[in-house]
Design a protein around this motif. Structure first.
Motif, PDB file in Angstrom:
ATOM      1  N   HIS A 175       0.836  -1.198   0.000  1.00 62.66           N
ATOM      2  CA  HIS A 175       0.000   0.000   0.000  1.00 62.66           C
ATOM      3  C   HIS A 175       0.878   1.258   0.000  1.00 62.66           C
ATOM      4  N   PHE A 176       1.898   1.279   0.856  1.00 66.54           N
ATOM      5  CA  PHE A 176       2.808   2.424   0.890  1.00 66.54           C
ATOM      6  C   PHE A 176       3.486   2.629  -0.462  1.00 66.54           C
ATOM      7  N   ARG A 177       3.929   1.550  -1.070  1.00 67.85           N
ATOM      8  CA  ARG A 177       4.627   1.672  -2.356  1.00 67.85           C
ATOM      9  C   ARG A 177       3.661   2.129  -3.453  1.00 67.85           C
ATOM     10  N   PHE A 178       2.419   1.638  -3.398  1.00 70.34           N
ATOM     11  CA  PHE A 178       1.412   2.067  -4.379  1.00 70.34           C
ATOM     12  C   PHE A 178       1.164   3.567  -4.279  1.00 70.34           C
ATOM     13  N   MET A 179       1.237   4.101  -3.062  1.00 70.07           N
ATOM     14  CA  MET A 179       1.022   5.533  -2.848  1.00 70.07           C
ATOM     15  C   MET A 179       2.251   6.356  -3.211  1.00 70.07           C
ATOM     16  N   GLY A 180       3.324   5.684  -3.626  1.00 69.19           N
ATOM     17  CA  GLY A 180       4.506   6.393  -4.091  1.00 69.19           C
ATOM     18  C   GLY A 180       5.545   6.675  -3.033  1.00 69.19           C
ATOM     19  N   HIS A 181       5.391   6.125  -1.819  1.00 68.43           N
ATOM     20  CA  HIS A 181       6.352   6.369  -0.747  1.00 68.43           C
ATOM     21  C   HIS A 181       7.583   5.475  -0.894  1.00 68.43           C
ATOM     22  N   GLU A 182       8.713   5.983  -0.425  1.00 61.75           N
ATOM     23  CA  GLU A 182       9.860   5.101  -0.221  1.00 61.75           C
ATOM     24  C   GLU A 182       9.754   4.578   1.201  1.00 61.75           C
ATOM     25  N   VAL A 183      10.129   3.319   1.418  1.00 60.63           N
ATOM     26  CA  VAL A 183       9.943   2.690   2.727  1.00 60.63           C
ATOM     27  C   VAL A 183      11.244   2.055   3.196  1.00 60.63           C
ATOM     28  N   LEU A 184      11.575   2.289   4.460  1.00 64.42           N
ATOM     29  CA  LEU A 184      12.669   1.596   5.132  1.00 64.42           C
ATOM     30  C   LEU A 184      12.079   0.869   6.334  1.00 64.42           C
ATOM     31  N   VAL A 185      12.475  -0.368   6.544  1.00 59.78           N
ATOM     32  CA  VAL A 185      12.001  -1.140   7.685  1.00 59.78           C
ATOM     33  C   VAL A 185      13.189  -1.472   8.572  1.00 59.78           C
ATOM     34  N   PHE A 186      13.165  -0.955   9.799  1.00 56.96           N
ATOM     35  CA  PHE A 186      14.161  -1.332  10.794  1.00 56.96           C
ATOM     36  C   PHE A 186      13.526  -2.369  11.712  1.00 56.96           C
ATOM     37  N   HIS A 187      14.034  -3.577  11.617  1.00 57.94           N
ATOM     38  CA  HIS A 187      13.488  -4.742  12.315  1.00 57.94           C
ATOM     39  C   HIS A 187      14.293  -4.940  13.595  1.00 57.94           C
ATOM     40  N   VAL A 188      13.741  -4.514  14.727  1.00 57.27           N
ATOM     41  CA  VAL A 188      14.457  -4.525  16.002  1.00 57.27           C
ATOM     42  C   VAL A 188      14.104  -5.788  16.782  1.00 57.27           C
ATOM     43  N   LEU A 189      15.115  -6.582  17.099  1.00 53.92           N
ATOM     44  CA  LEU A 189      14.913  -7.819  17.839  1.00 53.92           C
ATOM     45  C   LEU A 189      15.904  -7.914  18.994  1.00 53.92           C
ATOM     46  N   ASP A 190      15.493  -8.607  20.036  1.00 56.92           N
ATOM     47  CA  ASP A 190      16.402  -8.929  21.135  1.00 56.92           C
ATOM     48  C   ASP A 190      17.307 -10.082  20.691  1.00 56.92           C
ATOM     49  N   PRO A 191      18.571 -10.092  21.113  1.00 57.79           N
ATOM     50  CA  PRO A 191      19.465 -11.179  20.682  1.00 57.79           C
ATOM     51  C   PRO A 191      18.948 -12.574  21.005  1.00 57.79           C
ATOM     52  N   ARG A 192      18.202 -12.722  22.084  1.00 55.70           N
ATOM     53  CA  ARG A 192      17.679 -14.055  22.415  1.00 55.70           C
ATOM     54  C   ARG A 192      16.564 -14.476  21.464  1.00 55.70           C
ATOM     55  N   GLU A 193      15.891 -13.518  20.866  1.00 58.29           N
ATOM     56  CA  GLU A 193      14.884 -13.852  19.864  1.00 58.29           C
ATOM     57  C   GLU A 193      15.534 -14.319  18.577  1.00 58.29           C
ATOM     58  N   VAL A 194      16.773 -13.954  18.366  1.00 58.44           N
ATOM     59  CA  VAL A 194      17.510 -14.387  17.186  1.00 58.44           C
ATOM     60  C   VAL A 194      18.197 -15.721  17.428  1.00 58.44           C
ATOM     61  N   LYS A 195      18.858 -15.837  18.573  1.00 60.12           N
ATOM     62  CA  LYS A 195      19.673 -17.027  18.848  1.00 60.12           C
ATOM     63  C   LYS A 195      18.910 -18.127  19.586  1.00 60.12           C
ATOM     64  N   PHE A 196      17.889 -17.748  20.346  1.00 62.09           N
ATOM     65  CA  PHE A 196      17.142 -18.679  21.197  1.00 62.09           C
ATOM     66  C   PHE A 196      18.112 -19.514  22.042  1.00 62.09           C
ATOM     67  N   ASP A 197      18.981 -18.828  22.786  1.00 61.87           N
ATOM     68  CA  ASP A 197      20.019 -19.506  23.549  1.00 61.87           C
ATOM     69  C   ASP A 197      19.611 -19.795  24.994  1.00 61.87           C
ATOM     70  N   PHE A 198      18.339 -20.156  25.189  1.00 61.72           N
ATOM     71  CA  PHE A 198      17.882 -20.599  26.500  1.00 61.72           C
ATOM     72  C   PHE A 198      18.429 -22.004  26.754  1.00 61.72           C
ATOM     73  N   SER A 199      18.447 -22.385  28.011  1.00 60.44           N
ATOM     74  CA  SER A 199      18.947 -23.718  28.357  1.00 60.44           C
ATOM     75  C   SER A 199      18.002 -24.384  29.349  1.00 60.44           C
ATOM     76  N   ASP A 200      18.110 -25.713  29.429  1.00 64.33           N
ATOM     77  CA  ASP A 200      17.320 -26.512  30.371  1.00 64.33           C
ATOM     78  C   ASP A 200      15.821 -26.372  30.084  1.00 64.33           C
ATOM     79  N   ILE A 201      15.020 -26.561  31.126  1.00 66.02           N
ATOM     80  CA  ILE A 201      13.573 -26.426  31.010  1.00 66.02           C
ATOM     81  C   ILE A 201      13.213 -24.980  31.365  1.00 66.02           C
ATOM     82  N   VAL A 202      12.501 -24.314  30.452  1.00 63.10           N
ATOM     83  CA  VAL A 202      12.153 -22.905  30.687  1.00 63.10           C
ATOM     84  C   VAL A 202      10.653 -22.698  30.500  1.00 63.10           C
TER      85      VAL A 202
END
Length: 273
Positions: free
Chosen positions: A177-204
């Motif tokens: 929709h944004f592109r159809f309206m002629g806008h330029e779009v940048l997406v900054f995807h902010v994540l916590d490192p644990r959401e990327v690595k999933f480095d939990f251990s044991d039973i959580v």
């Protein structure tokens, strides 16, 4: 380190009202009727709008996700804090070069919204809004982003800052929709490192920050499934953004902000060159 970020966007993505004619494009509902070339209409029986190259007065609109999932942190900086620092940094750079910047907060709906303006007083107002932001409510990217796209009739640079933890299909539709309206779009995807690595251990025990749903898992057994799904999701998202000519940059909230932005801007400059 990143002062060239906004300045580098002035020349190519934006078209304004200077005397230098750039091109014709098909008329889009909402365009200023005074820009239609009526002589060309008489020859072709189609509506075309004249585009001129503009070198100043860019409009930047920052859309900040304030849903509850943005409040997560596995260290001392939440995703929302990191996103606020990023939004403040970009707003400062835009105003410093005398351009207009706006801010819209959203979760399942559009919250506080400041229209794009220039000037130090406006920057102070914008920063005070950022200072008061708190993570709350659920995530629903499609509806609020579509609403902003509908209300943004003048072409701008749209910067979306979010963890994008939602169904990707409505998000991609909103980006279209944004592109159809002629806008330029940048997406900054902010994540916590644990959401990327999933480095939990044991039973959580994991708790959904938006629904309070709880789940007890064996982290070692779940890690491969999580990582496979995460990589598939990221791959599909980057592909969708690429097809729409949208920049997608993933930033981890543990990264120093200047270094993260510098790496992104360096890769962007290679594509522009």
């Amino acid at each position: 380190m990143v002062e060239g970020f906004v300045a580098g966007l002035h020349k190519s993505p934006y078209k304004g009202f200077s005397v230098d004619f750039m091109e014709y494009r098909p008329y889009i509902p909402g365009d200023d009727l005074t820009r239609i070339d009526w002589k060309l209409f008489a020859r072709t029986d189609r509506y075309y709008v004249k585009e001129f190259e503009g070198e100043t007065n860019a409009r930047v609109h920052i859309l900040l996700d304030t849903s509850a999932s943005m409040g997560y942190a596995s260290h001392d900086v939440t995703k929302l804090d990191y996103a606020r620092y990023l939004a403040a940094c970009l707003a400062y750079l835009v105003v410093r070069q005398q351009d207009a910047v706006g801010l819209t907060l959203f979760d399942t709906a559009v919250g506080a919204a400041l229209p794009p303006r220039a000037g130090k007083a406006h920057l102070i107002t914008l920063l005070s809004h950022l200072e008061r932001v708190r993570a709350a409510h659920r995530t629903a990217l499609g509806k609020p982003l579509h609403l902003v796209a509908e209300q943004s009739s003048r072409r701008s640079l749209i910067i979306i800052i979010s963890d994008l933890l939602s169904d990707p299909a409505p998000l991609v539709d909103a980006l279209k929709h944004f592109r159809f309206m002629g806008h330029e779009v940048l997406v900054f995807h902010v994540l916590d490192p644990r959401e990327v690595k999933f480095d939990f251990s044991d039973i959580v025990e994991l708790q959904d920050s938006e629904t309070d749903e709880r789940m007890i898992i064996d982290a070692a057994s779940a890690r491969k499934v999580y990582r496979d799904n995460f990589l598939r999701y990221m791959g599909n998202l980057r592909k969708s953004c690429g097809l729409l000519d949208i920049d997608h940059a993933m930033l981890q909230s543990s990264e120093p902000l200047d270094q993260a932005l510098f790496q992104y801007l360096r890769s962007r400059s290679r594509r522009v060159l």
